[in-house]
Design a protein around this motif. Structure first.
Motif, PDB file in Angstrom:
ATOM      1  N   PRO A 115       0.822  -1.214   0.000  1.00 24.37           N
ATOM      2  CA  PRO A 115       0.000   0.000   0.000  1.00 24.37           C
ATOM      3  C   PRO A 115       0.846   1.249   0.000  1.00 24.37           C
ATOM      4  O   PRO A 115       2.023   1.203   0.326  1.00 24.37           O
ATOM      5  CB  PRO A 115      -0.757  -0.126   1.314  1.00 24.37           C
ATOM      6  N   GLN A 116       0.216   2.357  -0.348  1.00 19.05           N
ATOM      7  CA  GLN A 116       0.904   3.640  -0.363  1.00 19.05           C
ATOM      8  C   GLN A 116       0.426   4.553   0.771  1.00 19.05           C
ATOM      9  O   GLN A 116       1.222   5.193   1.418  1.00 19.05           O
ATOM     10  CB  GLN A 116       0.682   4.331  -1.708  1.00 19.05           C
ATOM     11  N   ASN A 129      -6.216   0.970   3.352  1.00 21.72           N
ATOM     12  CA  ASN A 129      -5.129   1.453   2.513  1.00 21.72           C
ATOM     13  C   ASN A 129      -5.696   1.931   1.175  1.00 21.72           C
ATOM     14  O   ASN A 129      -6.700   1.402   0.689  1.00 21.72           O
ATOM     15  CB  ASN A 129      -4.099   0.353   2.257  1.00 21.72           C
ATOM     16  N   MET A 130      -5.034   2.912   0.583  1.00 22.50           N
ATOM     17  CA  MET A 130      -5.415   3.416  -0.729  1.00 22.50           C
ATOM     18  C   MET A 130      -4.179   3.449  -1.621  1.00 22.50           C
ATOM     19  O   MET A 130      -3.098   3.815  -1.167  1.00 22.50           O
ATOM     20  CB  MET A 130      -6.004   4.824  -0.618  1.00 22.50           C
ATOM     21  N   ARG A 138      -7.514   1.580  -5.848  1.00 20.80           N
ATOM     22  CA  ARG A 138      -7.953   0.522  -4.937  1.00 20.80           C
ATOM     23  C   ARG A 138      -8.076   1.049  -3.506  1.00 20.80           C
ATOM     24  O   ARG A 138      -7.304   1.899  -3.078  1.00 20.80           O
ATOM     25  CB  ARG A 138      -6.974  -0.656  -4.954  1.00 20.80           C
ATOM     26  N   ILE A 139      -9.073   0.510  -2.804  1.00 16.35           N
ATOM     27  CA  ILE A 139      -9.227   0.731  -1.368  1.00 16.35           C
ATOM     28  C   ILE A 139      -9.317  -0.648  -0.732  1.00 16.35           C
ATOM     29  O   ILE A 139     -10.162  -1.450  -1.115  1.00 16.35           O
ATOM     30  CB  ILE A 139     -10.495   1.538  -1.048  1.00 16.35           C
ATOM     31  N   PHE A 140      -8.437  -0.940   0.205  1.00 21.12           N
ATOM     32  CA  PHE A 140      -8.457  -2.261   0.811  1.00 21.12           C
ATOM     33  C   PHE A 140      -7.908  -2.178   2.226  1.00 21.12           C
ATOM     34  O   PHE A 140      -7.161  -1.265   2.573  1.00 21.12           O
ATOM     35  CB  PHE A 140      -7.642  -3.265  -0.011  1.00 21.12           C
ATOM     36  N   GLN A 151     -11.102  -5.865  -0.526  1.00 25.31           N
ATOM     37  CA  GLN A 151     -10.549  -4.967  -1.535  1.00 25.31           C
ATOM     38  C   GLN A 151     -11.650  -4.436  -2.442  1.00 25.31           C
ATOM     39  O   GLN A 151     -12.544  -5.170  -2.856  1.00 25.31           O
ATOM     40  CB  GLN A 151      -9.517  -5.698  -2.392  1.00 25.31           C
ATOM     41  N   PHE A 152     -11.576  -3.128  -2.718  1.00 20.87           N
ATOM     42  CA  PHE A 152     -12.487  -2.468  -3.638  1.00 20.87           C
ATOM     43  C   PHE A 152     -11.621  -1.804  -4.717  1.00 20.87           C
ATOM     44  O   PHE A 152     -10.618  -1.176  -4.397  1.00 20.87           O
ATOM     45  CB  PHE A 152     -13.315  -1.406  -2.925  1.00 20.87           C
ATOM     46  N   ALA A 153     -12.001  -1.941  -5.977  1.00 23.04           N
ATOM     47  CA  ALA A 153     -11.181  -1.400  -7.060  1.00 23.04           C
ATOM     48  C   ALA A 153     -12.055  -0.681  -8.075  1.00 23.04           C
ATOM     49  O   ALA A 153     -13.158  -1.139  -8.402  1.00 23.04           O
ATOM     50  CB  ALA A 153     -10.398  -2.516  -7.746  1.00 23.04           C
ATOM     51  N   PHE A 154     -11.555   0.472  -8.570  1.00 23.25           N
ATOM     52  CA  PHE A 154     -12.229   1.241  -9.612  1.00 23.25           C
ATOM     53  C   PHE A 154     -11.256   1.429 -10.756  1.00 23.25           C
ATOM     54  O   PHE A 154     -10.179   2.012 -10.583  1.00 23.25           O
ATOM     55  CB  PHE A 154     -12.693   2.596  -9.074  1.00 23.25           C
ATOM     56  N   ASN A 155     -11.616   0.892 -11.929  1.00 20.08           N
ATOM     57  CA  ASN A 155     -10.763   0.991 -13.101  1.00 20.08           C
ATOM     58  C   ASN A 155     -11.031   2.326 -13.795  1.00 20.08           C
ATOM     59  O   ASN A 155     -12.131   2.562 -14.316  1.00 20.08           O
ATOM     60  CB  ASN A 155     -11.040  -0.178 -14.055  1.00 20.08           C
TER      61      ASN A 155
END
Length: 273
Positions: A115-116, A129-130, A138-140, A151-155
């Motif tokens: 994560p960052q 984490n984002m 991503r948010i997880f 985990q949640f992800a938006f392309n």
């Protein structure tokens, strides 16, 4: 400090680039020209030497700047963030609230790994984490009490939004991970329900109506007989002749017949005339 020592702290002659600033111990204020290799960063400024109860103290004030260096054990040192109760630019922790008014906030990802950026609830231990990996935001994180990472992800390129192994809630509605949908639109008698059950009930209703109103099978019923001896006879309603013998000599004529039946509404029914 004596009166003589105070009087000694006066403006002195400028020091050229060949003078070693770190060895001066005579109290005074010394202008320093730029390019002196013994200065903190070879900039022009002021060298201030003063006396303390334990000895001399030397500081360097950089010209046209608020930067101040102290000479400690022969080395120039700038004040640290903790010295002035500030937040360091690299690797520090700030407590209390932070307010940014009409400001641009930029978070830069410096690598392709994650994560960052992390938000932690120190009371419950939950963390989120984002990061931005390629074109996927991503948010997880780990929920309260541990367990597997969600985990949640938006392309950002395709617009696809994914939540693996989890449900999506919107108002009173739910979309499960298996694509089943729950809400008032799929309930009965004003209650909420699942779309798969709603569809199943509608299919069963259609099957029931078809079975009640359509013929789904046909057969001949049980065999019966009747006497055919002289007079005109007819098989009973819904029946057809299926056989018999001739009326010869003193033999009684017999006719065989069977009803024609259809399957309707869950049972066999003899057809009418």
């Amino acid at each position: 400090m004596s009166e003589n020592n105070y009087g000694a702290l006066m403006l002195k002659s400028a020091l050229d680039t060949s003078v070693d600033l770190t060895i001066i111990t005579v109290p005074g204020i010394y202008p320093v020209t730029s390019g002196n290799s013994s200065a903190p960063d070879s900039s022009a400024g002021l060298l201030v030497v003063s006396l303390t109860p334990s000895g001399s103290r030397t500081i360097f004030l950089k010209e046209s700047s608020s930067v101040l260096y102290s000479l400690v054990s022969g080395k120039w040192i700038k004040p640290t963030a903790s010295d002035v109760n500030a937040v360091a630019k690299i690797g520090d922790t700030m407590t209390g609230g932070l307010t940014l008014v009409e400001s641009d906030i930029v978070l830069k990802t410096s690598s392709s790994d994650s994560p960052q950026y992390t938000i932690i609830n120190t009371t419950t231990g939950a963390s989120v984490n984002m990061d931005l990996i390629d074109r996927r935001f991503r948010i997880f994180g780990v929920p309260w009490g541990g367990g597997p990472v969600k985990q949640f992800a938006f392309n950002l390129e395709t617009g696809e939004f994914s939540i693996p192994q989890a449900s999506i809630r919107f108002g009173s509605g739910i979309i499960q991970a298996d694509a089943n949908i729950y809400g008032t639109a799929w309930g009965e008698n004003g209650n909420s329900g699942w779309i798969n059950m709603w569809i199943t009930n509608r299919i069963n209703d259609a099957k029931t109506w078809v079975n009640q109103n359509f013929v789904t099978g046909m057969k001949r019923g049980a065999q019966s007989s009747m006497v055919m001896d002289g007079g005109l006879v007819e098989a009973p309603a819904g029946c057809v002749l299926t056989g018999g013998n001739g009326n010869e000599s003193n033999q009684v004529g017999i006719a065989l017949y069977r009803p024609l039946q259809v399957w309707r509404n869950g049972g066999w029914v003899t057809i009418g005339d």
